[in-house]
Design a protein around this motif. Structure first.
Motif, PDB file in Angstrom:
ATOM      1  N   TYR A 137      -7.353 116.370  64.307  1.00  0.00           N
ATOM      2  CA  TYR A 137      -8.798 116.217  64.470  1.00  0.00           C
ATOM      3  C   TYR A 137      -9.130 116.543  65.921  1.00  0.00           C
ATOM      4  CZ  TYR A 137     -13.513 114.428  64.313  1.00  0.00           C
ATOM      5  OH  TYR A 137     -14.886 114.334  64.390  1.00  0.00           O
ATOM      6  N   PRO A 138     -10.179 117.336  66.155  1.00  0.00           N
ATOM      7  CA  PRO A 138     -10.442 117.836  67.512  1.00  0.00           C
ATOM      8  C   PRO A 138     -10.570 116.757  68.583  1.00  0.00           C
ATOM      9  CG  PRO A 138     -11.746 119.067  65.922  1.00  0.00           C
ATOM     10  CD  PRO A 138     -11.081 117.954  65.150  1.00  0.00           C
ATOM     11  N   ASP A 139     -11.108 115.585  68.254  1.00  0.00           N
ATOM     12  CA  ASP A 139     -11.314 114.540  69.257  1.00  0.00           C
ATOM     13  C   ASP A 139     -10.129 113.579  69.400  1.00  0.00           C
ATOM     14  OD1 ASP A 139     -13.822 115.568  69.706  1.00  0.00           O
ATOM     15  OD2 ASP A 139     -14.855 114.108  68.444  1.00  0.00           O
ATOM     16  N   LEU A 140      -9.060 113.811  68.664  1.00  0.00           N
ATOM     17  CA  LEU A 140      -7.929 112.880  68.688  1.00  0.00           C
ATOM     18  C   LEU A 140      -7.120 113.044  69.971  1.00  0.00           C
ATOM     19  CD1 LEU A 140      -6.123 110.766  67.310  1.00  0.00           C
ATOM     20  CD2 LEU A 140      -4.906 112.662  66.192  1.00  0.00           C
ATOM     21  N   ARG A 141      -6.954 111.930  70.676  1.00  0.00           N
ATOM     22  CA  ARG A 141      -6.096 111.860  71.852  1.00  0.00           C
ATOM     23  C   ARG A 141      -5.114 110.716  71.620  1.00  0.00           C
ATOM     24  NH1 ARG A 141      -8.745 115.656  71.930  1.00  0.00           N
ATOM     25  NH2 ARG A 141     -10.121 116.492  73.554  1.00  0.00           N
ATOM     26  N   ILE A 142      -3.828 110.984  71.725  1.00  0.00           N
ATOM     27  CA  ILE A 142      -2.833 109.957  71.400  1.00  0.00           C
ATOM     28  C   ILE A 142      -1.573 110.194  72.212  1.00  0.00           C
ATOM     29  CG2 ILE A 142      -1.906 111.275  69.443  1.00  0.00           C
ATOM     30  CD1 ILE A 142      -1.584 108.580  67.958  1.00  0.00           C
ATOM     31  N   GLN A 143      -0.961 109.091  72.666  1.00  0.00           N
ATOM     32  CA  GLN A 143       0.257 109.159  73.460  1.00  0.00           C
ATOM     33  C   GLN A 143       1.470 108.821  72.591  1.00  0.00           C
ATOM     34  OE1 GLN A 143       0.109 110.170  76.703  1.00  0.00           O
ATOM     35  NE2 GLN A 143      -2.106 110.395  76.323  1.00  0.00           N
ATOM     36  N   LYS A 144       2.644 109.169  73.088  1.00  0.00           N
ATOM     37  CA  LYS A 144       3.881 108.845  72.395  1.00  0.00           C
ATOM     38  C   LYS A 144       3.951 107.338  72.129  1.00  0.00           C
ATOM     39  CE  LYS A 144       8.876 108.645  73.110  1.00  0.00           C
ATOM     40  NZ  LYS A 144       9.987 108.883  74.063  1.00  0.00           N
ATOM     41  N   GLY A 145       4.255 106.968  70.869  1.00  0.00           N
ATOM     42  CA  GLY A 145       4.387 105.573  70.499  1.00  0.00           C
ATOM     43  C   GLY A 145       3.089 104.883  70.121  1.00  0.00           C
ATOM     44  N   GLU A 146       1.965 105.533  70.358  1.00  0.00           N
ATOM     45  CA  GLU A 146       0.679 104.934  69.998  1.00  0.00           C
ATOM     46  C   GLU A 146       0.379 105.111  68.504  1.00  0.00           C
ATOM     47  OE1 GLU A 146      -2.615 104.862  73.502  1.00  0.00           O
ATOM     48  OE2 GLU A 146      -2.272 106.824  72.591  1.00  0.00           O
ATOM     49  N   THR A 147      -0.459 104.221  68.002  1.00  0.00           N
ATOM     50  CA  THR A 147      -0.991 104.344  66.650  1.00  0.00           C
ATOM     51  C   THR A 147      -2.514 104.427  66.742  1.00  0.00           C
ATOM     52  OG1 THR A 147       0.809 103.090  65.621  1.00  0.00           O
ATOM     53  CG2 THR A 147      -1.249 103.247  64.388  1.00  0.00           C
ATOM     54  N   LYS A 148      -3.085 105.355  66.030  1.00  0.00           N
ATOM     55  CA  LYS A 148      -4.538 105.478  65.954  1.00  0.00           C
ATOM     56  C   LYS A 148      -4.952 105.458  64.479  1.00  0.00           C
ATOM     57  CE  LYS A 148      -5.453 106.265  70.406  1.00  0.00           C
ATOM     58  NZ  LYS A 148      -6.328 105.418  71.236  1.00  0.00           N
ATOM     59  N   ILE A 149      -6.079 104.827  64.221  1.00  0.00           N
ATOM     60  CA  ILE A 149      -6.675 104.845  62.893  1.00  0.00           C
ATOM     61  C   ILE A 149      -7.951 105.686  62.962  1.00  0.00           C
ATOM     62  CG2 ILE A 149      -7.694 103.506  61.025  1.00  0.00           C
ATOM     63  CD1 ILE A 149      -4.707 103.048  61.316  1.00  0.00           C
ATOM     64  N   LEU A 150      -8.050 106.655  62.063  1.00  0.00           N
ATOM     65  CA  LEU A 150      -9.248 107.475  61.953  1.00  0.00           C
ATOM     66  C   LEU A 150     -10.029 107.012  60.722  1.00  0.00           C
ATOM     67  CD1 LEU A 150      -7.249 109.188  63.711  1.00  0.00           C
ATOM     68  CD2 LEU A 150      -8.419 111.204  62.838  1.00  0.00           C
ATOM     69  N   VAL A 151     -11.272 106.609  60.938  1.00  0.00           N
ATOM     70  CA  VAL A 151     -12.161 106.222  59.847  1.00  0.00           C
ATOM     71  C   VAL A 151     -13.112 107.387  59.616  1.00  0.00           C
ATOM     72  CG1 VAL A 151     -13.833 104.539  58.995  1.00  0.00           C
ATOM     73  CG2 VAL A 151     -12.062 103.830  60.618  1.00  0.00           C
ATOM     74  N   GLU A 152     -13.028 107.981  58.447  1.00  0.00           N
ATOM     75  CA  GLU A 152     -13.916 109.103  58.114  1.00  0.00           C
ATOM     76  C   GLU A 152     -14.944 108.629  57.093  1.00  0.00           C
ATOM     77  OE1 GLU A 152     -13.693 113.819  56.907  1.00  0.00           O
ATOM     78  OE2 GLU A 152     -12.057 112.497  56.332  1.00  0.00           O
TER      79      GLU A 152
END
Length: 208
Positions: A137-152
């Motif tokens: 996703y174009p706005d996704l920024r994430i570092q090694k080991g991180e978890t992100k949740i995307l709500v669409e």
């Protein structure tokens, strides 16, 4: 004049859906905090959807009155994506679940929640594996080991409770536009994404 009206209305739709996304993220962050097991369940997602969409669907207007028929001719639809940060600036989608209230959902308990592998035509998020985050996703920024949740967040264009079928009602009419034609995407419209970092214990590598 009608074109400017439609452009303004489109912007308001986007703002409303972004607000719903933030509402849903906030609910998911807090709904299980008083439980011993804080892991988010399918029921948690259903309740979060029901509450967050109230700003768009007052009362029971989000729910079907019979299969595939809703008061406003459209209902809720969306995805939750869990993404993990990897080595070398890459990321992978660990799982995705889709919800919708289009088919047979007269109550929050009947909102459909299911795992999804193929989101083509329904989502603007890509099911990437070991990919550059912006390809997911174009706005996704994430570092090694991180978890992100995307709500669409989006709308599912269905049929109307008053007997009208969506095939006989232009989608622009259903959403209140005059001249602006909306691109069709498997009956899914106005996809909007909110990204958050979940609190510890809410999500794992297994989908809810």
């Amino acid at each position: 004049m009608w074109y400017l009206h439609d452009i303004s209305k489109m912007a308001r739709f986007r703002e409303k859906l972004k607000f719903v996304g933030y509402e849903m993220a906030g609910i998911l962050q807090n709904i299980s905090q008083n439980r011993e097991n804080r892991k988010i369940t399918k029921d948690d997602i259903k309740h979060a959807v029901a509450a967050a969409y109230l700003s768009i669907y007052p009362g029971k207007t989000m729910y079907t009155t019979s299969p595939n028929r809703a008061p406003m001719g459209h209902t809720s639809n969306g995805h939750l994506y869990c993404v993990k940060g990897l080595e070398n600036g890459k990321a992978s989608v660990v799982w995705c679940v889709r919800w919708h209230s289009a088919v047979d959902s007269p109550t929050p308990a009947r909102i459909s929640i299911a795992g999804e592998r193929d989101t083509l035509g329904r989502s603007i998020v890509n099911m990437g594996s070991n990919a550059v985050p912006s390809k997911i996703y174009p706005d996704l920024r994430i570092q090694k080991g991180e978890t992100k949740i995307l709500v669409e967040i989006s709308f599912h264009y269905s049929n109307f409770s008053d007997g009208r079928d969506k095939g006989n009602v232009p989608v622009k009419t259903a959403f209140g536009f005059f001249v602006l034609n909306l691109p069709k995407s498997d009956s899914i419209y106005f996809n909007t994404v909110v990204i958050f970092t979940p609190k510890p214990g809410l999500f794992s590598d297994a989908a809810p």
